[in-house]
Design a protein around this motif. Structure first.
Motif, PDB file in Angstrom:
ATOM      1  N   ALA A   1       9.864  -0.609   5.611  1.00 36.56           N
ATOM      2  CA  ALA A   1      10.458  -1.216   4.417  1.00 36.56           C
ATOM      3  C   ALA A   1      10.180  -2.708   4.360  1.00 36.56           C
ATOM      4  CB  ALA A   1      11.959  -0.959   4.402  1.00 36.56           C
ATOM      5  N   LEU A   2      10.297  -3.402   5.482  1.00 34.30           N
ATOM      6  CA  LEU A   2      10.043  -4.843   5.508  1.00 34.30           C
ATOM      7  C   LEU A   2       8.586  -5.150   5.187  1.00 34.30           C
ATOM      8  CD1 LEU A   2      12.107  -5.888   8.672  1.00 34.30           C
ATOM      9  CD2 LEU A   2      12.710  -6.246   6.272  1.00 34.30           C
ATOM     10  N   ALA A   3       7.681  -4.333   5.712  1.00 32.39           N
ATOM     11  CA  ALA A   3       6.260  -4.541   5.423  1.00 32.39           C
ATOM     12  C   ALA A   3       5.952  -4.259   3.958  1.00 32.39           C
ATOM     13  CB  ALA A   3       5.408  -3.650   6.328  1.00 32.39           C
ATOM     14  N   ALA A   4       6.569  -3.231   3.386  1.00 35.15           N
ATOM     15  CA  ALA A   4       6.313  -2.886   1.979  1.00 35.15           C
ATOM     16  C   ALA A   4       6.797  -3.982   1.042  1.00 35.15           C
ATOM     17  CB  ALA A   4       7.005  -1.564   1.642  1.00 35.15           C
ATOM     18  N   VAL A   5       7.950  -4.565   1.354  1.00 38.21           N
ATOM     19  CA  VAL A   5       8.492  -5.629   0.512  1.00 38.21           C
ATOM     20  C   VAL A   5       7.679  -6.906   0.658  1.00 38.21           C
ATOM     21  CG1 VAL A   5      10.499  -7.148   0.198  1.00 38.21           C
ATOM     22  CG2 VAL A   5      10.825  -4.696   0.475  1.00 38.21           C
ATOM     23  N   GLY A   6       7.176  -7.173   1.853  1.00 36.92           N
ATOM     24  CA  GLY A   6       6.503  -8.444   2.101  1.00 36.92           C
ATOM     25  C   GLY A   6       5.054  -8.511   1.677  1.00 36.92           C
ATOM     26  N   GLN A   7       4.385  -7.370   1.512  1.00 34.71           N
ATOM     27  CA  GLN A   7       2.961  -7.419   1.156  1.00 34.71           C
ATOM     28  C   GLN A   7       2.791  -7.782  -0.328  1.00 34.71           C
ATOM     29  OE1 GLN A   7       1.516  -4.840  -0.906  1.00 34.71           O
ATOM     30  NE2 GLN A   7       3.559  -3.974  -1.146  1.00 34.71           N
TER      31      GLN A   7
ATOM     32  N   TYR B   1       0.820  -6.700  -2.767  1.00 32.64           N
ATOM     33  CA  TYR B   1       0.388  -5.711  -3.746  1.00 32.64           C
ATOM     34  C   TYR B   1       1.578  -4.824  -4.141  1.00 32.64           C
ATOM     35  CZ  TYR B   1      -4.104  -7.227  -1.923  1.00 32.64           C
ATOM     36  OH  TYR B   1      -5.171  -7.994  -1.523  1.00 32.64           O
ATOM     37  N   ARG B   2       2.096  -5.030  -5.319  1.00 28.23           N
ATOM     38  CA  ARG B   2       3.285  -4.295  -5.784  1.00 28.23           C
ATOM     39  C   ARG B   2       3.031  -2.802  -5.895  1.00 28.23           C
ATOM     40  NH1 ARG B   2       7.331  -6.395  -4.215  1.00 28.23           N
ATOM     41  NH2 ARG B   2       5.780  -7.149  -2.749  1.00 28.23           N
ATOM     42  N   TRP B   3       1.779  -2.426  -6.182  1.00 29.74           N
ATOM     43  CA  TRP B   3       1.499  -1.007  -6.371  1.00 29.74           C
ATOM     44  C   TRP B   3       1.652  -0.233  -5.059  1.00 29.74           C
ATOM     45  CZ3 TRP B   3      -2.522   1.199  -3.666  1.00 29.74           C
ATOM     46  CH2 TRP B   3      -3.484   0.301  -3.131  1.00 29.74           C
ATOM     47  N   LEU B   4       1.383  -0.901  -3.906  1.00 36.11           N
ATOM     48  CA  LEU B   4       1.581  -0.230  -2.628  1.00 36.11           C
ATOM     49  C   LEU B   4       3.057   0.074  -2.391  1.00 36.11           C
ATOM     50  CD1 LEU B   4      -0.820  -2.141  -0.202  1.00 36.11           C
ATOM     51  CD2 LEU B   4      -1.018   0.225  -0.986  1.00 36.11           C
ATOM     52  N   ASP B   5       3.901  -0.891  -2.725  1.00 35.02           N
ATOM     53  CA  ASP B   5       5.352  -0.694  -2.589  1.00 35.02           C
ATOM     54  C   ASP B   5       5.819   0.434  -3.504  1.00 35.02           C
ATOM     55  OD1 ASP B   5       8.025  -1.121  -1.917  1.00 35.02           O
ATOM     56  OD2 ASP B   5       8.293  -2.552  -3.536  1.00 35.02           O
ATOM     57  N   ARG B   6       5.296   0.452  -4.718  1.00 26.99           N
ATOM     58  CA  ARG B   6       5.706   1.466  -5.696  1.00 26.99           C
ATOM     59  C   ARG B   6       5.282   2.860  -5.255  1.00 26.99           C
ATOM     60  NH1 ARG B   6       3.790  -0.947  -9.556  1.00 26.99           N
ATOM     61  NH2 ARG B   6       1.786   0.096  -9.828  1.00 26.99           N
ATOM     62  N   TRP B   7       4.059   3.001  -4.793  1.00 25.58           N
ATOM     63  CA  TRP B   7       3.585   4.320  -4.385  1.00 25.58           C
ATOM     64  C   TRP B   7       4.251   4.797  -3.100  1.00 25.58           C
ATOM     65  CZ3 TRP B   7       1.414   7.842  -7.201  1.00 25.58           C
ATOM     66  CH2 TRP B   7       0.695   7.462  -8.349  1.00 25.58           C
ATOM     67  N   LEU B   8       4.573   3.862  -2.204  1.00 25.51           N
ATOM     68  CA  LEU B   8       5.300   4.238  -0.998  1.00 25.51           C
ATOM     69  C   LEU B   8       6.673   4.789  -1.367  1.00 25.51           C
ATOM     70  CD1 LEU B   8       5.775   4.243   2.083  1.00 25.51           C
ATOM     71  CD2 LEU B   8       6.595   1.897   1.863  1.00 25.51           C
ATOM     72  N   THR B   9       7.347   4.107  -2.288  1.00 29.91           N
ATOM     73  CA  THR B   9       8.678   4.556  -2.706  1.00 29.91           C
ATOM     74  C   THR B   9       8.614   5.923  -3.363  1.00 29.91           C
ATOM     75  OG1 THR B   9       9.319   2.256  -3.061  1.00 29.91           O
ATOM     76  CG2 THR B   9      10.708   3.942  -4.058  1.00 29.91           C
ATOM     77  N   ARG B  10       7.625   6.134  -4.220  1.00 32.13           N
ATOM     78  CA  ARG B  10       7.511   7.436  -4.889  1.00 32.13           C
ATOM     79  C   ARG B  10       7.164   8.543  -3.910  1.00 32.13           C
ATOM     80  NH1 ARG B  10       4.134   5.773 -10.419  1.00 32.13           N
ATOM     81  NH2 ARG B  10       5.848   4.599 -11.398  1.00 32.13           N
ATOM     82  N   GLY B  11       6.319   8.238  -2.937  1.00 35.56           N
ATOM     83  CA  GLY B  11       5.973   9.251  -1.947  1.00 35.56           C
ATOM     84  C   GLY B  11       7.169   9.672  -1.104  1.00 35.56           C
ATOM     85  N   LEU B  12       7.970   8.678  -0.714  1.00 37.57           N
ATOM     86  CA  LEU B  12       9.163   8.987   0.076  1.00 37.57           C
ATOM     87  C   LEU B  12      10.212   9.720  -0.748  1.00 37.57           C
ATOM     88  CD1 LEU B  12       9.519   5.696   2.146  1.00 37.57           C
ATOM     89  CD2 LEU B  12       8.789   7.940   2.975  1.00 37.57           C
TER      90      LEU B  12
END
Length: 261
Positions: free
Chosen positions: A82-88, A90-101
């Motif tokens: 979660a910390l890595a997703a918020v800090g990177q 590229y917003r699309w990576l965070d969005r796709w990670l959330t949808r996948g989970l």
């Protein structure tokens, strides 16, 4: 009143699980199966002729170990993710990670465990990993929400302007900022993990059927409920007391905003 009741309900099974094995010897079949409570066996015997009191004192360690291992694994994986997703950037990576989970979050936990049991994968390690994966999406969501709030503080911008590294900002400063929400969530989530672990043991997943485990004992002796009720009700009561005690203690902590005194 609820605080005292919560600690009593939590303390009794914890004391039995931690101190019980020190008070009794090895558990083995040494008597006639399904004996009623009596002098030699205060709580009677189970379907294998084992003393129910000794089983109750030995059966909590495996439950706590499996539940604690699954809970720890879910946070060890979920918090850095979660910390890595918020800090990177590229917003699309965070969005796709959330949808996948979210897809994993939608899966019924008991259904996943039943499928796992049907495949023949019944080891304790597989059970810990499966339960941890089922908890991972919720853990990531909670940590992500707390990290987004901490990331909006002016101190983060100041640290970036001072040339602090990405790792120090997101895994040190913001990481410390999510500790309180994680601690509160872990207390409530433990009861859910205990429920899943116990349900899996009812299905014969994770532990050997002859293991002195509270959930296994309930499953193994359920057909003898009316012949020897203690063989089922004692381990079941300890599981219920443990989960109820955790919930009452966490609820009291949330309501009062402080730890138990």
């Amino acid at each position: 009143m609820s605080r005292v009741l919560g600690w009593v309900l939590l303390g009794v099974p914890l004391l039995a699980a931690l101190a019980g094995p020190l008070l009794t010897g090895p558990v083995h079949a040494a008597s006639v199966p399904l004996l009623p409570p009596g002098g030699a066996h205060p709580l009677g015997t189970d379907v294998l002729g084992r003393d129910v009191l000794a089983l109750a004192l030995h059966g909590g360690g495996s439950v706590l170990a499996l539940a604690g291992g699954a809970l720890a694994l879910s946070y060890l994986a979920g918090v850095p993710l979660a910390l890595a997703a918020v800090g990177q950037p590229y917003r699309w990576l965070d969005r796709w990670l959330t949808r996948g989970l979210d897809l994993v979050l939608a899966l019924p936990g008991l259904l996943v465990l039943m499928v796992l049991a049907a495949t023949g994968t019944r080891t304790a390690g597989a059970l810990v990993v499966a339960v941890a994966l089922l908890q991972l999406p919720a853990v990531v969501r909670i940590v992500r929400g707390a990290a987004l709030d901490a990331g909006r503080r002016g101190a983060v911008e100041a640290m970036a302007l001072q040339g602090e590294s990405w790792w120090r900002i997101h895994f040190d400063y913001i990481g410390r900022g999510v500790l309180a929400p994680v601690a509160v969530d872990a207390g409530g989530r433990l009861s859910l993990v205990l429920y899943l672990v116990a349900s899996a043991n009812f299905l014969g997943l994770g532990l050997d059927p002859a293991t002195a485990d509270w959930a296994v004992l309930v499953e193994r002796n359920q057909e003898a409920l009316f012949l020897q009720p203690c063989a089922v009700l004692v381990p079941a009561g300890l599981l219920v007391a443990l989960c109820t005690g955790i919930n009452l203690t966490v609820d009291h902590h949330l309501v009062t905003g402080r730890g138990p005194s």
